[in-house]
Design a protein around this motif. Structure first.
Motif, PDB file in Angstrom:
ATOM      1  N   SER A  21      -1.884  17.201  62.810  1.00 32.54           N
ATOM      2  CA  SER A  21      -0.612  16.845  63.450  1.00 32.54           C
ATOM      3  C   SER A  21      -0.473  15.344  63.643  1.00 32.54           C
ATOM      4  O   SER A  21       0.646  14.823  63.665  1.00 32.54           O
ATOM      5  CB  SER A  21      -0.462  17.570  64.787  1.00 32.54           C
ATOM      6  OG  SER A  21      -1.534  17.295  65.658  1.00 32.54           O
ATOM      7  N   ALA A  53       6.717  20.176  64.224  1.00 32.24           N
ATOM      8  CA  ALA A  53       5.645  21.170  64.207  1.00 32.24           C
ATOM      9  C   ALA A  53       6.247  22.523  64.575  1.00 32.24           C
ATOM     10  O   ALA A  53       6.550  22.769  65.744  1.00 32.24           O
ATOM     11  CB  ALA A  53       4.536  20.793  65.191  1.00 32.24           C
ATOM     12  N   ASP A  77      -2.723  23.258  64.485  1.00 30.35           N
ATOM     13  CA  ASP A  77      -3.001  21.885  64.057  1.00 30.35           C
ATOM     14  C   ASP A  77      -4.435  21.515  64.399  1.00 30.35           C
ATOM     15  O   ASP A  77      -5.075  22.124  65.266  1.00 30.35           O
ATOM     16  CB  ASP A  77      -2.018  20.889  64.686  1.00 30.35           C
ATOM     17  CG  ASP A  77      -2.126  20.819  66.205  1.00 30.35           C
ATOM     18  OD1 ASP A  77      -2.221  21.882  66.840  1.00 30.35           O
ATOM     19  OD2 ASP A  77      -2.106  19.694  66.760  1.00 30.35           O
ATOM     20  N   SER A 142       1.216  21.168  67.530  1.00 25.91           N
ATOM     21  CA  SER A 142       1.076  19.771  67.950  1.00 25.91           C
ATOM     22  C   SER A 142       0.146  19.626  69.148  1.00 25.91           C
ATOM     23  O   SER A 142       0.216  18.631  69.861  1.00 25.91           O
ATOM     24  CB  SER A 142       2.456  19.168  68.277  1.00 25.91           C
ATOM     25  OG  SER A 142       2.350  17.812  68.667  1.00 25.91           O
TER      26      SER A 142
END
Length: 442
Positions: A21, A53, A77, A142
């Motif tokens: 991310s 995201a 992520d 994220s």
């Protein structure tokens, strides 16, 4: 093919997706693959890609009237895998060796997700596809970059409500006892910049001109006393003090001061020793103010006699429950001005609040009791971790108690080269999650 192998194959696919991310790379790819797996398992699945995201939401509904709802939170992520040369195998290839699985994200957090999917799949197979509890998966992309827009996603999806949130991950301690935690610290990060000239100057001018490096260092030095106590006025005003139960839980943690020093390879004196304070209480219940890095002047080989015109520092404050990131940063800005450093530029980079569960909540007590019966060991119960995560976003949106546990062990090496899990921990976690589901049977 067994459910275990199906989702280990999925884990292999997910590890191969470098969903970093911080670089905003391959996030939709990972989200869509997870969504497909959830749909294939029978979930009513949505991928919301409003922000960079995507958020994956999947409902598995019980046919029992008035069934409770478990929210299972994970993230897809991962941290960057660099430096690559320190890995013993390719970080983007799931590698099995001596009962361990290696790869970036194998613990944090893709392996935790596939273990939970395995548990759900096995439970459904063993109970004619019937569930005693509703399950709602919420998988974001994220978490490793402060869960950007997770609060916005929660606002868009008020249907995310439940009776208990099972958080992303967790570990065992060095003695093999499962760790159950119910909170984490918040954070506010910011950059400080000092500028004393438009260009770097000859260092002979240091007799009459202050360098940016000195200016910034002097400003930073006002944040602390010699024992590391934070001197910013009103910094501690919002701190929510731990209750007696929370203090007892932390005091009962088996890790000793010597264990802590050895584990973290610490060579400097502990600040809590200098202050005459308990290190456990400080680690879990006190906020921090930390300098992440300082940059200024010439950093090359040899000597360059220069007076730096600019200096920057990356700074963070870890926040305990009750502390607002913006209020905390404003107190820091006001302190700089009061100390005569109104020329120092302050730039906020991210912030999120902290959260601490009520560990006497009946749903959390259910998990603690099941942990003990599953592992046949008394779990280590921590009301809040020293690290940071988006628990507060989830709680503020759902008002649901949160408990965390997972597949890790002390040598897991999250965020580092050779991140790994032990297959035996993975399998035990699958059993634990199945036992939690079974506990809702009437």
């Amino acid at each position: 093919m067994t459910a275990r192998q199906t989702y280990l194959d999925l884990l292999k696919e997910l590890v191969a997706i470098p969903s970093v991310s911080a670089k905003r790379e391959h996030l939709p790819e990972a989200a869509n693959r997870i969504a497909k797996a959830l749909t294939d398992l029978g979930g009513e699945t949505t991928v919301d890609d409003t922000y960079f995201a995507p958020l994956v939401i999947s409902h598995f509904k019980s046919q029992q009237p008035a069934a409770k709802t478990l929210i299972i939170y994970n993230h897809y992520d991962v941290q960057p895998a660099e430096p690559f040369d320190l890995w013993d195998s390719d970080p983007w290839t799931l590698t099995e060796k001596d009962g361990h699985l290696y790869g970036r994200g194998v613990d944090d957090d893709k392996g935790n997700l596939t273990a939970r999917l395995t548990a759900l799949a096995e439970y459904l197979d063993e109970h004619d596809q019937q569930l005693p509890v509703n399950i709602l998966f919420v998988v974001e992309g994220s978490e490793e970059t402060a869960s950007q827009h997770l609060d916005d996603y929660f606002k868009k999806h008020p249907e995310i409500k439940g009776d208990l949130i099972i958080w992303e991950s967790g570990s065992k301690d060095k003695d093999g006892r499962p760790i159950i935690d119910g909170g984490n610290k918040g954070i506010v990060t910011f950059n400080l910049k000092a500028k004393t000239a438009d260009i770097d100057l000859h260092s002979s001018l240091a007799a009459v001109v202050n360098s940016a490096a000195w200016r910034l260092s002097q400003a930073l030095a006002t944040f602390f006393d010699q024992d590391g106590h934070i001197l910013v006025p009103h910094f501690y005003d919002q701190v929510k003090k731990p209750n007696q139960r929370e203090k007892e839980l932390i005091a009962a943690l088996p890790e000793t001061r010597e264990d802590f020093i050895k584990k973290n390879q610490i060579e400097a004196p502990l600040l809590t020793d200098k202050r005459g304070e308990d290190w456990k209480k400080a680690l879990y219940f006190e906020p921090t103010l930390n300098i992440e890095g300082i940059t200024s002047g010439y950093q090359g080989a040899g000597v360059k006699t220069v007076l730096p015109a600019e200096a920057t520092a990356k700074v963070e404050a870890r926040l305990v429950p009750g502390m607002d990131p913006d209020v905390t940063l404003k107190a820091i800005e006001n302190h700089l001005v009061s100390q005569g450093f109104d020329d120092i530029e302050v730039e906020k980079t991210l912030g999120q609040g902290g959260y601490r569960s009520d560990m006497t909540d009946p749903e959390i007590k259910r998990v603690i009791a099941l942990s003990q019966s599953t592992y046949d060991k008394e779990p280590v119960v921590i009301p809040t971790s020293a690290g940071t995560g988006p628990m507060n976003y989830a709680f503020e949106a759902t008002k649901t108690p949160i408990v965390g546990f997972g597949i890790g062990y002390p040598g897991t090496l999250d965020h580092a080269p050779n991140e790994n899990i032990r297959l035996k921990d993975y399998d035990e976690n699958v059993t634990f999650v199945k036992n939690i589901l079974a506990s809702y049977e009437k």
